[in-house]
Structure formats: C-alpha cells, structure tokens
Write an enzyme that holds these catalytic residues in place. Sequence first.
Site, PDB file in Angstrom:
ATOM      1  CG  ASN A 136      -0.255  -0.049   2.528  1.00 37.30           C
ATOM      2  OD1 ASN A 136       0.973  -0.075   2.581  1.00 37.30           O
ATOM      3  ND2 ASN A 136      -1.008  -0.048   3.609  1.00 37.30           N
ATOM      4  CG  HIS A 137       4.635   1.414   1.441  1.00 36.34           C
ATOM      5  ND1 HIS A 137       5.635   0.550   1.803  1.00 36.34           N
ATOM      6  CD2 HIS A 137       3.896   1.631   2.548  1.00 36.34           C
ATOM      7  CE1 HIS A 137       5.505   0.261   3.094  1.00 36.34           C
ATOM      8  NE2 HIS A 137       4.462   0.895   3.564  1.00 36.34           N
TER       9      HIS A 137
ATOM     10  CD  GLU B 242      -2.528   9.398  -4.473  1.00 39.43           C
ATOM     11  OE1 GLU B 242      -2.664   8.176  -4.630  1.00 39.43           O
ATOM     12  OE2 GLU B 242      -3.253  10.062  -3.717  1.00 39.43           O
TER      13      GLU B 242
ATOM     14  CG  ASN C 248       2.586   1.106  11.351  1.00 39.02           C
ATOM     15  OD1 ASN C 248       1.418   1.336  11.598  1.00 39.02           O
ATOM     16  ND2 ASN C 248       2.965   0.267  10.415  1.00 39.02           N
TER      17      ASN C 248
ATOM     18  CB  SER D 264      -5.251  12.048   0.563  1.00 38.95           C
ATOM     19  OG  SER D 264      -4.848  10.827  -0.021  1.00 38.95           O
TER      20      SER D 264
ATOM     21  CG  HIS E 277      -3.344   4.476   9.028  1.00 39.10           C
ATOM     22  ND1 HIS E 277      -4.527   3.800   9.182  1.00 39.10           N
ATOM     23  CD2 HIS E 277      -2.525   3.635   8.357  1.00 39.10           C
ATOM     24  CE1 HIS E 277      -4.429   2.602   8.630  1.00 39.10           C
ATOM     25  NE2 HIS E 277      -3.223   2.471   8.114  1.00 39.10           N
TER      26      HIS E 277
END
Lengths: 486, 142
Positions: free
Chosen positions: A210-211, A214, A335, A390, A409
């Site tokens: 999921n990294h 963008e 995290n 986002s 997050h």
Amino acid sequence: MDIKIIKISDYLYEIPKTDDMLVPGRIYADEETIAPLVKELDRKAGSFTPALLQVANVATLPGIQKASLAMADIHPGYGFAIGGVAAFDMDHGVISVAGVGFDINCGVRVLKTPLVKSEIEGKKEELANQLFRDVPSGVGSTGDLKLNEDEIDELLVKGSSFVVERGFGFPEDLMYTEENGVIKGADPDDVSRRAKERQRKQVGTLGSGNHYLEVQYVDEVFDGQAAQVYGIKKDQILIAIHCGSRALGHQIGTDYLKILEEASRHYGIPIRDRELVCAPIKSTEGRQYLSAVNCGMNAAFANRQMISHLARSSVASVFGINPAEIKLLYDVGHNTCKVETHEVDGVAKKLLVHRKGSTRAFGRGRPEVPEAYRSVGHPLLVGGTMGTASFILRGTELGMKECWGSTIHGAGRAMSRVQSKKQWQGGEIIKDLASKGIVIKSGSRSGVAEEAPGAYKDVFKIVDIMHEAGINRKVALLRPLACVKG
Amino acid sequence: MPYAYREHIADMGIEASAGTLAGAFEAGVEAMLNLMFDLSTIEESLSFPVAATGRDIELLFVEVLNETLSIQGLRGLALKRIKVDSIKTDDDRVALSGIVYGEKFDRQKHVVKTEVKGATYSGLFYNSGEGGTHVLRCVLDV
C-alpha cells in the site's frame, strides 16, 4: 468470547470492562461502520482475530491507561487492530511488537509545490513516468545511496539529518518533520547486524503493497485559517509519500517478536494470545526493543527524506523549477510507539503511546508541534486510495484528552487482498482510473488489484466520523492526479 | 503444493497441509514465496542452507518463514522453494534444517507480486489431525 458493544454517542462505541480487561475498549464508528465489525465477531475462529476482539485483548495488557482505543479506520491487524491506540504507564506498562508493526514508522510526508492543477494537466503522464524512473519502488528495489556499516549506525541515530547533511534536502525540512526527523534514545547496538545489512541498499526506496508516491491537488479547503497557516490553497499541487522503514523495520520486528515471546513467558505477563507478546517497558528486553524501534523510526524518516529529494528533482526537471521551491508541509508516522506526556486524571504523566495504523494528532499549543503550526496544531496527513481522496486534518483538545492526540491513518481496508484480486484486475483498474484523469505507474499489476479503491472503506465517511466526534477537524480535501506504486 | 490462502482483511493468511510435517513446512514456505513472485519465472541456480529453532512447531513455522525472508533480503535473491532435510525435537526446542533454492533477483526477469514484511504470531496454528495430515497456518504481514 462474548464481546458486548455499547453505543456511547453517534460516533463512539464502547466495549465495557469485563473479565480480565483492565480498561474498556473505545471505538470511533457510526452505525454503518460498527455493523461489519460486530458481524466479524460471529465468524469461526481460525485464520484471524476479529478487530473488536483485538481491541478487547489489548485492554488486558498490564499498565494500559484509560482505554484501548480504535480509530474509525479500524480493521483486523495482528495483535493490535489497525487503527489501534494504547498508552501504557512507564513503570508498570508493557511494550508490544504488535503495537508498532513490522513497518516501523510507516508514515506520510507531503510536499507543497508552487504549481497549480492547470499547469500540470498536460504533463501528468510525463511527471508520473519521471517519478517512476527516479524513485525506486517495488519488491527488491535498491536505492542509489549505498551505506557501509558505520554509516548505517549513524543513520539510525541521526534520522533525517543524516540524509540532509549529505545534500539530499534542506535543513528547513527537519523543522517540518515529526520530532525534527530524529528520535532520541536510538542505540544501533540494539539492532541486529542482519537488520542493518538488509537496509544498506534500501535507503530512498518506496517498497510495495500500500506504499505510494502520489501527485495530488487541493480540491477543497474546509478550514481557511489552518490552510493559511499550513501554506496550502485550492488547486495547489502536492506530492504525498507513503512508506516506512523498509527491510530494517521488518527485520527489527522479526528479531524482537522472538525476544518478546520469550520475555512474555519469562516475566509471566498474562496475554490472551501469542500475537500480543510484550515485555515490561523497564525490562532489558523492553528497553532494547524501544531503542530498536527508535532506530527504525529514524530510518523511516531518513527514507522519506531521501525520497523527497528524488521527488523534488523529478518535479523540478519536468517543470523547470528550483527544487528549493518545493517545501515540506509535514511528515508524520502512523506505526509508532513513543514516550509522550499526557494528562491522566488531571496530572501530567509520561506514557508510552503505541499507535498501530494511527497518526499522531497533536493540537494547538503542544511543544512538539513546529512553531509555525503551533496556533492550529500540526497537519494530520491521511492517505485515502489512489482513486478517491486524501485529507489534511488538524488535532483538537478533545482528541488530545480522549485519544492521546491520535487519529486515523487512512480509509482502512474493507476487503481482503484475495477478494480484491478476485474482483478486479490491475490492468482494468489502471484503465478505469485513466478515464478519470488519474495516471497509475506500477511494476506489479496484481499489486494494483490488491490496492483497488473499492477494497477500502469510504474515506469520506471515516474522516467525517472523526470530525463529527470532535477528535479532529477537516482542513483540506486532496484528489489524486498520478500515483506511483511499488 | 498443498497450500491455500485464507481471508485476512489487511494481511494474508496462509495454510499448508501435507502428509508429513516436513512437507507442510515446504508447502508453507512456497505459499509465502508465491505471494511475492510468479514462481515459474525463478530458476534454481543457487541454494543456501536454512536453520531455525522454536519452542514448539508453531513458533518454528514463524521462524522458518522469517529466516527464509531474511536470507532472501540479505542476499538479494528470488527464492522458489525450501527442501527440508530434518526436523528434530529435543527437550524444549524443535529444530529444522533445510536448503532454499532460487537465484539472484532480476527485475527484468522475475515477475514480482507483493512484498511480505514478515510472518506474525497471529492466526498461528499447527495440527496433525486424522489420517496423519499436518496443517500449519500463519498470518503474514504484507
């Protein structure tokens, strides 16, 4: 195990303290988002622990304060639910590998460009290609910065500044990175040689899953005052970077999972499930793990700093601008576990706050917030999906009190990767997003299918829950234009 | 190889089963590697020894998976499979030794899928049930 859920308000639910729970569980959700979590409890035991049970399990850990929390993007993780937050007393509490995860200090960094949407429309493809070429991504990728053993040790202690000192970025970047890009109390001796060796060629790599990297534009500003403080305006082009500590973090997690498993037994810590292995914070194992996590956090800051340099160069070369014109908005991890001071029963107290898939969300006035943002709190960077949106949010006093200054997050997964791949094909998603004006570059079609926008919860709803609950406020909505995925 | 993927919303559950414990370990490792690469694109030109220990078979399973990932990451490999040579039990430990096969990772040649960060203690399960089938399960952080 029976889990009882009580509705506290329209946006907050509680698992009352029962059995061996030391505190209640508290989940930010509405009727629509709590329903699948409750339903998940009915499933047969086996491949994973339901998220609400994980919230209850964390509530049994020694030294936990006030409540085992879950933000609105909650879904099952390992040990802790994703979106899970728990703070522990420094003297009697524990530190848990599952409360941090293998991707230590995975987080989001956002760069502000001087460009606006209309300037990049015709060059989106070119920019996406340039970013995909310049920023190493995907399984097995390596960066240009190859470090020897001594240099790795230095990076683990210095974090972002190690990278900036070598000319990759600007000193000002450090001011706009959480903790100025360096966590104190990081002793490289607490990190295995193997972990360091695996990181030697990975500084400045995005990773996969999921990294992402963008290109986004500001579609809507909700809070003009905060947006002004942050220096963002409608239609401005931003670059978002989502990644973590790469193989170093993974190896630290692997190494300490084993060490804390032994420690849990050695210290007789009552854990409901092996996935919650932990050690007393003050024990040798606990202190060493915290130090190793600090090293991992520094490695992640350094990684995002290096990627920022590469992304700046890409944008500058495509648009003929000076890289120095691209400023850092903020960099914040999701995290983490950190020693922080919070108010408990009216008294300021040092706590170890675990945030597993939860963004630190400090509001106005906190000394940890960069001076330029202190009047509103630091920006909370929430990554949605490559096809939706986002958000930039800001913290509130209620969020500081109720959630130890924490928030969501991202959108949170709603569907497994297996299901996602059954439902969508990577090529089709790329085509579909292209028709919506979003360019996707990825080395892995199956990776794109796993990350299909439809596999996630509705980010608008998740953000609204936290906003309506008063835990944070919406500042700006960002829409994707191009996305590089590993 | 007898393995399957089990639903997990964020990560990936694997389940391996075989008539022997060694076979279940081999299937489990292949299940993990198959998440990372199209295994048909990997040749077995290199091999490396693997050794791991655990207090029980479940913990040993996590150790073997993580050891395989570490070897792969450290040496820049694309691994295809593990051949288990022995699994021995003494008083309080189970030890496995074997060999992993694969080749140097080549971005042009190998079709990559997903990065696996590590094997976790979540959903961890071992059973040698009726008919002598050995079943191993684990959740991988992907």
